[in-house]
Structures are given as structure tokens and as C-alpha cells.
Motif scaffolding. Structure first.
Motif, PDB file in Angstrom:
ATOM      1  N   ALA A   8      40.898  39.582  62.373  1.00 54.92           N
ATOM      2  CA  ALA A   8      41.559  39.406  61.027  1.00 54.92           C
ATOM      3  C   ALA A   8      40.529  39.388  60.087  1.00 54.92           C
ATOM      4  N   GLN A   9      39.547  38.560  60.284  1.00 58.24           N
ATOM      5  CA  GLN A   9      38.530  38.393  59.177  1.00 58.24           C
ATOM      6  C   GLN A   9      37.812  39.739  58.830  1.00 58.24           C
ATOM      7  N   ARG A  10      37.477  40.544  59.998  1.00 57.33           N
ATOM      8  CA  ARG A  10      36.780  41.789  59.997  1.00 57.33           C
ATOM      9  C   ARG A  10      37.632  42.930  59.235  1.00 57.33           C
ATOM     10  N   LYS A  11      38.996  42.681  59.572  1.00 55.82           N
ATOM     11  CA  LYS A  11      40.135  43.686  58.790  1.00 55.82           C
ATOM     12  C   LYS A  11      40.081  43.400  57.083  1.00 55.82           C
ATOM     13  N   SER A  12      40.114  42.093  56.975  1.00 58.63           N
ATOM     14  CA  SER A  12      40.306  41.734  55.503  1.00 58.63           C
ATOM     15  C   SER A  12      38.734  42.125  54.795  1.00 58.63           C
ATOM     16  N   LEU A  13      37.723  41.872  55.375  1.00 55.29           N
ATOM     17  CA  LEU A  13      36.627  42.337  55.045  1.00 55.29           C
ATOM     18  C   LEU A  13      36.455  43.896  54.557  1.00 55.29           C
ATOM     19  N   ASP A  14      36.982  44.654  55.661  1.00 56.00           N
ATOM     20  CA  ASP A  14      37.015  46.084  55.583  1.00 56.00           C
ATOM     21  C   ASP A  14      37.773  46.640  54.540  1.00 56.00           C
ATOM     22  N   GLU A  15      38.962  45.991  54.296  1.00 54.24           N
ATOM     23  CA  GLU A  15      39.807  46.045  53.357  1.00 54.24           C
ATOM     24  C   GLU A  15      39.230  45.985  52.005  1.00 54.24           C
ATOM     25  N   LEU A  16      38.761  44.808  51.839  1.00 57.27           N
ATOM     26  CA  LEU A  16      37.900  44.367  50.600  1.00 57.27           C
ATOM     27  C   LEU A  16      36.729  45.632  50.193  1.00 57.27           C
ATOM     28  N   ALA A  17      36.016  45.805  51.194  1.00 49.35           N
ATOM     29  CA  ALA A  17      34.805  46.997  51.106  1.00 49.35           C
ATOM     30  C   ALA A  17      35.666  48.122  50.509  1.00 49.35           C
ATOM     31  N   ASN A  18      36.698  48.515  51.234  1.00 48.73           N
ATOM     32  CA  ASN A  18      37.236  49.774  50.684  1.00 48.73           C
ATOM     33  C   ASN A  18      37.725  49.963  49.283  1.00 48.73           C
ATOM     34  N   ARG A  19      38.144  48.843  48.690  1.00 50.39           N
ATOM     35  CA  ARG A  19      38.689  48.577  47.322  1.00 50.39           C
ATOM     36  C   ARG A  19      37.208  48.904  46.628  1.00 50.39           C
ATOM     37  N   GLN A  20      36.515  47.723  46.522  1.00 50.84           N
ATOM     38  CA  GLN A  20      35.142  47.799  45.887  1.00 50.84           C
ATOM     39  C   GLN A  20      34.334  49.147  45.873  1.00 50.84           C
ATOM     40  N   GLN A  21      34.608  49.770  47.007  1.00 52.70           N
ATOM     41  CA  GLN A  21      33.577  51.032  47.128  1.00 52.70           C
ATOM     42  C   GLN A  21      34.502  51.871  46.322  1.00 52.70           C
ATOM     43  N   ALA A  22      35.736  51.936  46.439  1.00 57.93           N
ATOM     44  CA  ALA A  22      36.611  53.075  45.534  1.00 57.93           C
ATOM     45  C   ALA A  22      36.293  52.811  44.054  1.00 57.93           C
ATOM     46  N   LYS A  23      36.100  51.421  43.767  1.00 61.54           N
ATOM     47  CA  LYS A  23      35.826  50.973  42.273  1.00 61.54           C
ATOM     48  C   LYS A  23      34.539  51.428  41.791  1.00 61.54           C
ATOM     49  N   GLY A  24      33.255  51.285  42.710  1.00 61.83           N
ATOM     50  CA  GLY A  24      32.129  51.645  42.617  1.00 61.83           C
ATOM     51  C   GLY A  24      32.029  53.300  42.317  1.00 61.83           C
ATOM     52  N   LEU A  25      32.732  54.042  43.327  1.00 61.31           N
ATOM     53  CA  LEU A  25      32.582  55.476  43.254  1.00 61.31           C
ATOM     54  C   LEU A  25      33.376  56.058  41.829  1.00 61.31           C
ATOM     55  N   THR A  26      34.254  55.349  41.511  1.00 64.25           N
ATOM     56  CA  THR A  26      34.881  55.951  40.216  1.00 64.25           C
ATOM     57  C   THR A  26      33.720  55.615  38.994  1.00 64.25           C
ATOM     58  N   ALA A  27      33.121  54.313  39.132  1.00 64.39           N
ATOM     59  CA  ALA A  27      32.232  53.915  38.064  1.00 64.39           C
ATOM     60  C   ALA A  27      31.160  54.952  37.946  1.00 64.39           C
ATOM     61  N   ALA A  28      30.793  55.394  39.318  1.00 63.49           N
ATOM     62  CA  ALA A  28      29.397  56.280  39.654  1.00 63.49           C
ATOM     63  C   ALA A  28      29.910  57.626  38.972  1.00 63.49           C
ATOM     64  N   ILE A  29      31.114  58.052  39.234  1.00 67.84           N
ATOM     65  CA  ILE A  29      31.468  59.421  38.830  1.00 67.84           C
ATOM     66  C   ILE A  29      31.471  59.439  37.348  1.00 67.84           C
ATOM     67  N   GLU A  30      32.078  58.417  36.703  1.00 73.45           N
ATOM     68  CA  GLU A  30      32.320  58.485  35.270  1.00 73.45           C
ATOM     69  C   GLU A  30      30.779  58.252  34.855  1.00 73.45           C
ATOM     70  N   ALA A  31      29.898  57.694  35.238  1.00 73.27           N
ATOM     71  CA  ALA A  31      28.674  57.507  34.616  1.00 73.27           C
ATOM     72  C   ALA A  31      28.000  59.043  34.694  1.00 73.27           C
ATOM     73  N   LEU A  32      27.967  59.428  36.003  1.00 77.57           N
ATOM     74  CA  LEU A  32      27.288  60.850  35.911  1.00 77.57           C
ATOM     75  C   LEU A  32      27.925  61.960  35.167  1.00 77.57           C
ATOM     76  N   ALA A  33      29.107  61.728  34.731  1.00 77.78           N
ATOM     77  CA  ALA A  33      30.082  62.823  33.969  1.00 77.78           C
ATOM     78  C   ALA A  33      30.006  62.473  32.620  1.00 77.78           C
TER      79      ALA A  33
END
Length: 395
Positions: free
Chosen positions: A220-245
Motif C-alpha cells: 500500500a505504501q509503495r503504491k501510494s508513493l508510486d502514484e505521488l511520483a506519477n503526479r509530480q513527474q507529470a507536473k514537472g514534465l509540464t513545467a519543463a516543456i513550458e520552459a523549453l517552449a
């Protein structure tokens, strides 16, 4: 064009009659002659759509601008491009139109990442020519790893960061022969862009490498952290693409290319032999790494990380000038430098994991789960530093 005829010549055994178009580009071309600050330019604008080659189904629109200079000073081309960037959003991409169109079709057709390549600096080349090669290769790597085109978006952002690191390492390596004010300003600007891409990479490493290695977490802990990482990575990718563009990034690259073009008009420092600069740089970088002190887990992680950074700067310097005879005595240290980077990089990943989970982000961990990660990270850092000591001693 006779595609079938060309295919028969290059591949005699190919059943060319069965060839089908992979995609079709339909566009209108507009040409415009422009006088700009005493120079004459042709602006070519292609605007249209990408279609599936077999069914002619719409895939994506595209718009491409090419600037061709007919007369005038070459540097005015950059002035015109900068002026255009003030009025509209656009960016350079180091990929062909075919690659960009294929990216719209999705995997596995999308182009892959582009890693750094050798600069092949010759024995008789000047500092100016060597610097030009290092910068051109780093810029090519950066422009070819556009995350809107490359299939693996996270890897494209990572390779963009690597390219920026190499640009900054090149600015440091050639510091003695570069104008100090401009060098410092560009280094600061590229630091901004590198940091803008950092969140995505940190969460990607946490999810793909760090989290699977942490023992003691329940499902359960591993799944929760994996979901958190998914959300934060998606936010980070959006910010990265916006910065590059962003216009800021577009103008940064244009200003940097303009500066590179104008460097030849300096005070003659760039005419010095590159081999002499390379030898002095290698000796100084070795001394800086030695002066950083021993690897000791009682030292703050920031100091251990500083050793890793100095090792990375030395490694880049050796890789830039690897073909020069003057660096032959230093090259046996390269495998140990790579090992040092790996071990201290793993230690830093553990430290970053703690930082990610102890920031402002609301984590789904109970105190027992947090304790588990803290104990694992502490042990991981100790082990990695211990593994890095023989590599540093060898260097």
C-alpha cells in the motif's frame, strides 16, 4: 520523385511495388522578401497538415519558418530572428520535417533520444575552433531532444539537461579565453533552464530507480508513493516543456548562437592552441578535485555532492579534449571518474528522495513508512560513499 526507382537501386531484393507512403505533408508555401538593417532576407513559411500516408487521415497541423539571407552581414540574421521572437512564439528544433511529422504518428515511429557525441578536436586547432566544436555539439544535442517530438518524453528532458550541463561545462573549460561578462551571463541563463528541467528528472529517478530499491515498504505504501511520483513527474514534465517552449528559452539560444558567431572578433585569445589550454585545464581540474577533501560520510551531503560536481567537470574536460596527445597521461583516470560519478550519483539520489518527500508536498506516508525511507537512505548513502572511495583514490 521516383521513390520506387530509388528503392530498386538501393535495395534490389525489396518488393518495391508493395511500398506504401508512411505519411503525406500538404502545405502552402508563402515567400516574403524583407529588408532588415541593410540586409536582404527571404522568409519562407510552410503551413499545412500532416496526413496518414495510407488513409490520408488528418494527424496534426504544422507550421515551419525558414530564414534565408541574400545580402548583408551574417550576424543580422540573428537580429531578425530575435525580432521575430518578440512578436510570436516559435522555437528551433534540431530535427528534420520528416522526423517531426513521424512523431505525430506515435510510437514506434517517433525519433529517439540523441546522446552527446565526440567533438574530435584536432592537435593543431585553436581554442576558438575547439570551443566552436564543443558548443555546436552541445547545441545539436539540445535541439534534437525536443520533448514534444521524442517518443520518451522523460528521457528527452534528461538529455536536454545533459546538453545544458555540457554547454556550461564548456563555458567553464574555456573560461581563460572567453569574455568574462558574457560568459557569466550565459552561464546564469543556462543554469535557470537546467533548474527548470530538474523537477521532472528528480521524480522520474525516484519512481524508476529509487522507489523499487527501498526495502521494508508494504504494498500500500509503495503504491501510494508510486502514484505521488506519477503526479509530480507529470507536473514537472509540464513545467519543463513550458520552459523549453518559452520565449525566454528561444531568445537565450538565439542570443547564444549570435554570441558564438561574433566571438571571432575578440582580442585574439581564441587563437591560442587548444592543446595548451587542455593540458592546463586537466591539471587544474585534478587539483580542484583533490582539494575537495576525502570522502567521509560525516561530512554534509552538500560537500559530498560538491566532490561529485568537481569530478563531473573533470570528466567533461577529458571527454572534450580526448583526442589530444597532451591529455594522454590523464585519460587512464576516465574509468575511475565514471565510477565515482555512478556511486556518488546513487548517494545523491537517496538524498534527493528524502528532500522530495520532506518538502511542501503532502505525502501519503505514515510515520513508520517515513522512518523506513530515512533509514534506507542513510544506509544507502554510507554504502555508496564507501564504494566511491576506491575510485577517488585511483584518480
Amino acid at each position: 520523385h521516383d521513390l520506387a526507382g530509388a528503392a530498386r537501386l538501393s535495395c534490389p531484393d525489396l518488393a518495391v511495388d508493395e511500398l506504401l507512403p508512411r505519411l503525406t505533408l500538404r502545405f502552402k508555401r508563402h515567400r516574403l522578401l524583407v529588408k532588415w538593417r541593410g540586409s536582404l532576407f527571404r522568409i519562407i513559411h510552410d503551413r499545412g497538415e500532416c496526413l496518414d500516408g495510407e488513409q490520408s487521415n488528418f494527424i496534426a497541423p504544422f507550421s515551419e519558418i525558414a530564414l534565408q539571407q541574400n545580402t548583408g552581414k551574417p550576424e543580422s540574421l540573428f537580429d531578425l530572428a530575435l525580432a521575430l521572437s518578440d512578436r510570436t512564439d516559435w522555437r528551433q528544433i534540431g530535427l528534420s520535417r520528416g522526423d517531426i511529422a513521424l512523431s505525430a504518428l506515435g510510437a514506434p515511429s517517433r525519433p529517439g533520444r540523441r546522446k552527446a557525441r565526440s567533438c574530435a578536436i584536432g592537435e593543431k586547432e585553436s581554442c576558438g575552433k575547439a570551443f566552436e566544436k564543443v558548443m555546436e555539439e552541445s547545441l545539436a544535442q539540445f535541439l534534437a531532444n525536443d520533448p514534444s517530438v521524442i517518443g520518451d518524453t522523460a528521457e528527452a528532458v534528461h538529455q536536454s539537461r545533459v546538453a545544458i550541463r555540457r554547454l556550461r561545462a564548456g563555458l567553464r573549460a574555456f573560461k581563460p579565453v572567453l569574455p568574462p561578462r558574457e560568459r557569466k551571463a550565459f552561464n546564469a541563463d543556462f543554469r535557470w533552464l537546467q533548474q527548470a528541467l530538474g523537477q521532472s528528472r528528480d521524480w522520474h529517478v525516484f519512481q524508476s530507480e529509487t522507489l523499487p530499491a527501498i526495502a521494508g515498504l508494504d504494498n500500500a505504501q509503495r503504491k501510494s508513493l508510486d502514484e505521488l511520483a506519477n503526479r509530480q513527474q507529470a507536473k514537472g514534465l509540464t513545467a519543463a516543456i513550458e520552459a523549453l517552449a518559452s520565449r525566454r528559452a528561444t531568445r537565450l539560444i538565439l542570443r547564444f548562437q549570435h554570441w558564438l558567431h561574433m566571438l571571432a572578433e575578440g582580442d585574439g585569445s581564441l587563437e591560442r592552441p587548444a592543446r595548451k589550454l587542455a593540458a592546463r585545464l586537466a591539471r587544474r581540474s585534478f587539483r580542484r578535485l583533490a582539494a575537495a577533501g576525502p570522502l567521509d560520510t560525516r561530512r554534509p551531503m552538500a560537500e559530498i555532492h560538491a566532490i561529485r560536481i568537481r569530478g563531473k567537470q573533470l570528466r567533461y574536460a577529458l571527454e572534450f579534449f580526448a583526442a589530444l596527445e597532451a591529455l594522454a597521461p590523464f585519460m587512464p583516470a576516465l574509468p575511475a571518474l565514471k565510477a565515482l560519478q555512478t556511486h556518488l550519483g546513487n548517494a545523491n539520489d537517496a538524498a534527493v528522495a528524502l528532500k522530495l518527500l520532506s518538502g511542501d508536498i503532502r505525502t501519503p506516508l505514515a510515520p513508520t513508512g517515513r522512518d523506513t525511507i530515512e533509514r534506507w537512505a542513510a544506509a544507502r548513502i554510507i554504502d555508496c560513499v564507501a564504494e566511491a572511495r576506491p575510485a577517488l583514490a585511483h584518480i
